[in-house]
Design an enzyme around this catalytic site. Structure first.
Site, PDB file in Angstrom:
ATOM      1  N   ASP A  13      42.432  31.664  31.164  1.00  0.00           N
ATOM      2  CA  ASP A  13      41.703  32.062  32.372  1.00  0.00           C
ATOM      3  C   ASP A  13      42.453  33.070  33.233  1.00  0.00           C
ATOM      4  O   ASP A  13      42.313  33.087  34.461  1.00  0.00           O
ATOM      5  CB  ASP A  13      41.324  30.822  33.217  1.00  0.00           C
ATOM      6  CG  ASP A  13      40.531  29.814  32.427  1.00  0.00           C
ATOM      7  OD1 ASP A  13      39.716  30.234  31.595  1.00  0.00           O
ATOM      8  OD2 ASP A  13      40.726  28.602  32.628  1.00  0.00           O
ATOM      9  N   LYS A  16      41.125  37.765  31.057  1.00  0.00           N
ATOM     10  CA  LYS A  16      41.094  38.596  29.840  1.00  0.00           C
ATOM     11  C   LYS A  16      39.753  39.321  29.687  1.00  0.00           C
ATOM     12  O   LYS A  16      39.712  40.506  29.381  1.00  0.00           O
ATOM     13  CB  LYS A  16      41.315  37.722  28.582  1.00  0.00           C
ATOM     14  CG  LYS A  16      42.645  37.015  28.556  1.00  0.00           C
ATOM     15  CD  LYS A  16      42.730  36.011  27.438  1.00  0.00           C
ATOM     16  CE  LYS A  16      41.836  34.795  27.634  1.00  0.00           C
ATOM     17  NZ  LYS A  16      42.220  33.888  28.729  1.00  0.00           N
ATOM     18  N   GLY A  40      35.991  30.755  27.937  1.00  0.00           N
ATOM     19  CA  GLY A  40      34.931  31.181  28.849  1.00  0.00           C
ATOM     20  C   GLY A  40      35.425  32.390  29.614  1.00  0.00           C
ATOM     21  O   GLY A  40      36.430  32.303  30.313  1.00  0.00           O
ATOM     22  N   HIS A  41      34.783  33.521  29.418  1.00  0.00           N
ATOM     23  CA  HIS A  41      35.241  34.761  30.033  1.00  0.00           C
ATOM     24  C   HIS A  41      34.167  35.262  31.004  1.00  0.00           C
ATOM     25  O   HIS A  41      33.031  35.498  30.601  1.00  0.00           O
ATOM     26  CB  HIS A  41      35.530  35.811  28.956  1.00  0.00           C
ATOM     27  CG  HIS A  41      36.597  35.373  27.977  1.00  0.00           C
ATOM     28  ND1 HIS A  41      36.956  36.093  26.873  1.00  0.00           N
ATOM     29  CD2 HIS A  41      37.402  34.283  27.969  1.00  0.00           C
ATOM     30  CE1 HIS A  41      37.920  35.460  26.217  1.00  0.00           C
ATOM     31  NE2 HIS A  41      38.198  34.348  26.858  1.00  0.00           N
ATOM     32  N   THR A  42      34.550  35.407  32.266  1.00  0.00           N
ATOM     33  CA  THR A  42      33.590  35.848  33.279  1.00  0.00           C
ATOM     34  C   THR A  42      33.734  37.344  33.508  1.00  0.00           C
ATOM     35  O   THR A  42      34.855  37.841  33.681  1.00  0.00           O
ATOM     36  CB  THR A  42      33.845  35.099  34.607  1.00  0.00           C
ATOM     37  OG1 THR A  42      33.727  33.704  34.341  1.00  0.00           O
ATOM     38  CG2 THR A  42      32.845  35.490  35.678  1.00  0.00           C
ATOM     39  N   GLN A 223      41.932  31.981  25.375  1.00  0.00           N
ATOM     40  CA  GLN A 223      42.941  30.995  25.805  1.00  0.00           C
ATOM     41  C   GLN A 223      44.212  31.695  26.279  1.00  0.00           C
ATOM     42  O   GLN A 223      44.158  32.824  26.730  1.00  0.00           O
ATOM     43  CB  GLN A 223      43.234  30.013  24.669  1.00  0.00           C
ATOM     44  CG  GLN A 223      41.937  29.487  24.106  1.00  0.00           C
ATOM     45  CD  GLN A 223      42.061  28.855  22.770  1.00  0.00           C
ATOM     46  OE1 GLN A 223      42.961  29.135  22.004  1.00  0.00           O
ATOM     47  NE2 GLN A 223      41.132  27.984  22.474  1.00  0.00           N
ATOM     48  N   THR A 238      45.964  23.963  22.405  1.00  0.00           N
ATOM     49  CA  THR A 238      44.682  24.051  21.716  1.00  0.00           C
ATOM     50  C   THR A 238      44.969  24.221  20.219  1.00  0.00           C
ATOM     51  O   THR A 238      46.083  24.563  19.843  1.00  0.00           O
ATOM     52  CB  THR A 238      43.826  25.199  22.315  1.00  0.00           C
ATOM     53  OG1 THR A 238      42.538  25.176  21.708  1.00  0.00           O
ATOM     54  CG2 THR A 238      44.465  26.554  22.109  1.00  0.00           C
TER      55      THR A 238
HETATM   56  P1  GDP Z   1      39.467  34.652  31.033  1.00  0.00           P
HETATM   57  O1  GDP Z   1      39.112  33.372  30.355  1.00  0.00           O
HETATM   58  O2  GDP Z   1      40.902  35.030  30.841  1.00  0.00           O
HETATM   59  O3  GDP Z   1      38.546  35.781  30.704  1.00  0.00           O
HETATM   60  O4  GDP Z   1      39.320  34.377  32.596  1.00  0.00           O
HETATM   61  P2  GDP Z   1      38.091  33.614  33.306  1.00  0.00           P
HETATM   62  O5  GDP Z   1      36.936  34.526  33.327  1.00  0.00           O
HETATM   63  O6  GDP Z   1      37.910  32.256  32.762  1.00  0.00           O
HETATM   64  O7  GDP Z   1      38.718  33.404  34.749  1.00  0.00           O
HETATM   65  C1  GDP Z   1      39.112  34.490  35.532  1.00  0.00           C
HETATM   66  C2  GDP Z   1      38.289  34.480  36.822  1.00  0.00           C
HETATM   67  O8  GDP Z   1      38.865  35.372  37.753  1.00  0.00           O
HETATM   68  C3  GDP Z   1      36.872  34.958  36.620  1.00  0.00           C
HETATM   69  O9  GDP Z   1      36.037  34.264  37.503  1.00  0.00           O
HETATM   70  C4  GDP Z   1      36.927  36.437  37.024  1.00  0.00           C
HETATM   71  O10 GDP Z   1      35.699  36.938  37.503  1.00  0.00           O
HETATM   72  C5  GDP Z   1      37.937  36.382  38.129  1.00  0.00           C
HETATM   73  N1  GDP Z   1      38.758  37.575  38.312  1.00  0.00           N
HETATM   74  C6  GDP Z   1      39.331  38.370  37.378  1.00  0.00           C
HETATM   75  N2  GDP Z   1      40.127  39.297  37.952  1.00  0.00           N
HETATM   76  C7  GDP Z   1      40.048  39.067  39.283  1.00  0.00           C
HETATM   77  C8  GDP Z   1      40.679  39.664  40.425  1.00  0.00           C
HETATM   78  O11 GDP Z   1      41.476  40.572  40.331  1.00  0.00           O
HETATM   79  N3  GDP Z   1      40.374  39.123  41.644  1.00  0.00           N
HETATM   80  C9  GDP Z   1      39.511  38.082  41.793  1.00  0.00           C
HETATM   81  N4  GDP Z   1      39.283  37.620  43.004  1.00  0.00           N
HETATM   82  N5  GDP Z   1      38.907  37.495  40.741  1.00  0.00           N
HETATM   83  C10 GDP Z   1      39.176  37.978  39.512  1.00  0.00           C
HETATM   84  P1  IMO Z   2      39.882  31.097  28.029  1.00  0.00           P
HETATM   85  O1  IMO Z   2      39.637  32.012  26.864  1.00  0.00           O
HETATM   86  C1  IMO Z   2      41.687  27.550  29.765  1.00  0.00           C
HETATM   87  C2  IMO Z   2      42.580  24.209  27.103  1.00  0.00           C
HETATM   88  C3  IMO Z   2      41.767  22.993  27.489  1.00  0.00           C
HETATM   89  C4  IMO Z   2      42.741  21.881  27.091  1.00  0.00           C
HETATM   90  C5  IMO Z   2      43.374  22.444  25.826  1.00  0.00           C
HETATM   91  C6  IMO Z   2      42.764  21.920  24.527  1.00  0.00           C
HETATM   92  O2  IMO Z   2      38.722  30.967  28.936  1.00  0.00           O
HETATM   93  O3  IMO Z   2      41.156  31.446  28.721  1.00  0.00           O
HETATM   94  P2  IMO Z   2      40.448  22.449  23.358  1.00  0.00           P
HETATM   95  O4  IMO Z   2      39.035  22.242  23.811  1.00  0.00           O
HETATM   96  O5  IMO Z   2      40.777  23.879  23.079  1.00  0.00           O
HETATM   97  O6  IMO Z   2      40.858  21.545  22.231  1.00  0.00           O
HETATM   98  O7  IMO Z   2      41.352  21.980  24.600  1.00  0.00           O
HETATM   99  O8  IMO Z   2      43.225  23.857  25.885  1.00  0.00           O
HETATM  100  N1  IMO Z   2      41.804  25.441  26.884  1.00  0.00           N
HETATM  101  C7  IMO Z   2      41.630  26.393  27.806  1.00  0.00           C
HETATM  102  N2  IMO Z   2      42.016  26.431  29.086  1.00  0.00           N
HETATM  103  N3  IMO Z   2      41.014  28.598  29.239  1.00  0.00           N
HETATM  104  C8  IMO Z   2      40.637  28.573  27.945  1.00  0.00           C
HETATM  105  O9  IMO Z   2      40.053  29.640  27.349  1.00  0.00           O
HETATM  106  C9  IMO Z   2      40.914  27.419  27.165  1.00  0.00           C
HETATM  107  N4  IMO Z   2      40.677  27.062  25.892  1.00  0.00           N
HETATM  108  C10 IMO Z   2      41.223  25.837  25.716  1.00  0.00           C
HETATM  109  O10 IMO Z   2      41.456  22.966  28.844  1.00  0.00           O
HETATM  110  O11 IMO Z   2      43.741  21.757  28.060  1.00  0.00           O
HETATM  111 MG    MG Z   3      38.328  31.486  30.829  1.00  0.00          MG
END
Ligand code: GDP
Ligand code: IMO
Ligand code: MG
Length: 434
Positions: A13, A16, A40-42, A223, A238
């Site tokens: 998170d 990416k 989960g990528h937002t 991840q 994971t």
């Molecule tokens: P990922 O799994 O690595 O793609 O990250 P996630 O999407 O799960 O979580 C990153 C969160 O931070 C998302 O809600 C993005 O929209 C948000 N985000 C990314 N870059 C920034 C930033 O520079 N500032 C803020 N406030 N939010 C950001």
């Molecule tokens: P993104 O791509 C954050 C974590 C889970 C748990 C561990 C094992 O959005 O960064 P699993 O379901 O993979 O067997 O769970 O890994 N985990 C993540 N945490 N972001 C992720 O993906 C994750 N993918 C797995 O929360 O601790």
């Molecule tokens: Mg994520």
């Protein structure tokens, strides 16, 4: 032959998806190479706000090819739903291709994920419950079902009969639960095969052609490196095989290491973690709530994209960061969510660990040792000014510049990109990333 890998350098998170969405304009191909819908990528851009679990974040750029490489575990229902949601919102998936070599998440994987977690009791890992761990375990045990199997229904019947016998034994005899019905599952997965057929492509070949032509291929990690099976905080990791590290990228798409030109590690300006496991810099006070709830009113706080769970929050850990730089051989870092620190009067960075009176140079292998380390902090002044509208490094408040430079110095890699907001353009490109 320029392949560029973008990985999460902490516990996931890091942003990416957001970084890939920005960098994708320079690439011809964008490919996911590992994990499953535990990711989960937002992404926020001119098309709206999107949550992607399987589709690469390059999908919003009309003329780009997006691939789901052999290293990804696919839950067909999730992928088909994601595709249909994107199409409904006007995002074309015409140039999305899936490898026949991907493992398939089957109903027993989801069931076993839940049962195994329950049986771990207080030692639970806190998985996302999507069946990803059991699916990769079956892959390694040579018990997996692949997309190719769904396309050959006669073969699938034989294969599923054998596999399901084993899985039902496990479900019934070890966990005492109801077995899975063959007919229903078989019919359902034959249907998924039909629906996925138009998306099947020679992903390995598409990448090879792009590299041959000298075009950029962007490999999107899922991840975070510290969740890796080998180098992460085992057993709180994971189960992705190949792993989410830079090394995993080559295996998960089917190229050799000589094709990789650069590896960009995405770091959050602080740390978060979902699920259980050691987290040395974790904050347990009000500050954690404050950082978690930054942007909550617009649904953008630190809550899991996949599960909605609140993310654990802590200061930036550069011991873990440096370790991650090392085992991924990062070329550069992208630092995200700098704006989340805007209101703080002072900011801490972890620069060392102390364990039983000794200073540790790096992350210990044992999760229980990591659980016990005491972080050593350095404290820097905050900037207490908004940064979200800034697009040049020199325009950042002095204290923010100082923070970034200190992080760069501690990690030992240049910070090429800083993001100051979730939207595509809310970024400071310090050096063209590639
Ligand atoms: P990922 O799994 O690595 O793609 O990250 P996630 O999407 O799960 O979580 C990153 C969160 O931070 C998302 O809600 C993005 O929209 C948000 N985000 C990314 N870059 C920034 C930033 O520079 N500032 C803020 N406030 N939010 C950001
Ligand atoms: P993104 O791509 C954050 C974590 C889970 C748990 C561990 C094992 O959005 O960064 P699993 O379901 O993979 O067997 O769970 O890994 N985990 C993540 N945490 N972001 C992720 O993906 C994750 N993918 C797995 O929360 O601790
Ligand atoms: Mg994520």
């Amino acid at each position: 032959m320029p392949a560029i890998v973008v990985i999460g350098s902490q516990w996931g998170d890091e942003g990416k998806g957001r970084v890939i969405d920005l960098l994708a304009r320079k690439a011809r191909v964008i490919a996911r190479y590992s994990a499953g819908n535990n990711a989960g990528h937002t992404i926020l851009n001119d098309k709206g706000e999107f949550q992607l679990n399987l589709v690469p974040a390059g999908i919003f750029h009309a003329n780009k090819t997006c691939l789901i490489g052999n290293g990804v575990a696919i839950d067909p229902a999730v992928l088909l739903n994601e595709i249909s949601q994107l199409e409904k919102r006007g995002i074309s998936t015409q140039k999305l291709f899936v490898s026949e070599r991907c493992q398939v998440i089957m109903p027993w994987h989801r069931i076993l994920d839940g049962l195994e977690e329950k049986s771990r009791g207080s030692a639970a890992i806190g998985t996302t419950g999507k069946g990803v761990g059991p699916c990769f375990a079956d892959k390694v045990a040579r018990r997996g079902i692949r997309i190719a199997d769904l396309l050959d229904t006669e073969h699938l019947q034989k294969r599923m009969t054998a596999v399901l016998e084993y899985e039902n034994n496990l479900i019934e005899k070890v966990f005492g639960e109801e077995p899975i019905n063959f007919e229903e599952t078989y019919t359902q997965y034959c249907e998924y095969g039909k629906q996925l057929q138009p998306f099947i492509g020679d992903t390995q070949g598409i990448v090879a052609d792009a590299l041959q032509a000298g075009d950029y291929v962007l490999l999107e990690g899922a991840q975070g490196a510290l969740l890796d099976l080998d180098h992460g905080t085992y057993e709180f990791v994971t189960s992705s095989v190949p792993s989410s590290t830079a090394g995993g990228a080559t295996i998960g798409i089917g190229i050799g290491p000589t094709a990789v030109e650069r590896v960009i590690g995405v770091f959050k300006s602080y740390c978060t973690r979902v699920g259980n496991g050691p987290f040395p810099t974790e904050l347990m006070d009000d500050l954690a709530n404050q950082l978690r709830d930054h942007g909550k009113e617009s649904g953008r706080g630190e809550y899991g994209t996949t599960t909605g769970r609140p993310r654990r929050i802590g200061w930036l850990d550069t011991v873990a960061g440096k370790y991650s730089v090392r085992f991924n051989t990062l070329s550069a870092a992208a630092l995200t969510r700098l704006d989340v620190l805007d209101n703080l009067a002072s900011i801490k960075i972890c620069t060392g660990y102390k364990l039983d009176g000794e200073i540790l140079e790096t992350v210990p292998a044992s999760a229980s040792a990591l659980q016990r380390v005491e972080p050593i902090y350095e404290e820097l002044p905050g900037w207490q000014q908004p940064t979200s509208e800034i697009r040049d490094f020199e325009q950042l408040p002095q204290e923010a510049q100082q923070y970034v430079l200190r992080v760069e110095n501690l990690l030992g890699v240049p910070v090429d990109l800083i993001s100051v907001g979730p939207e595509r353009e809310q970024a400071i490109i310090v050096n063209p990333v590639f």
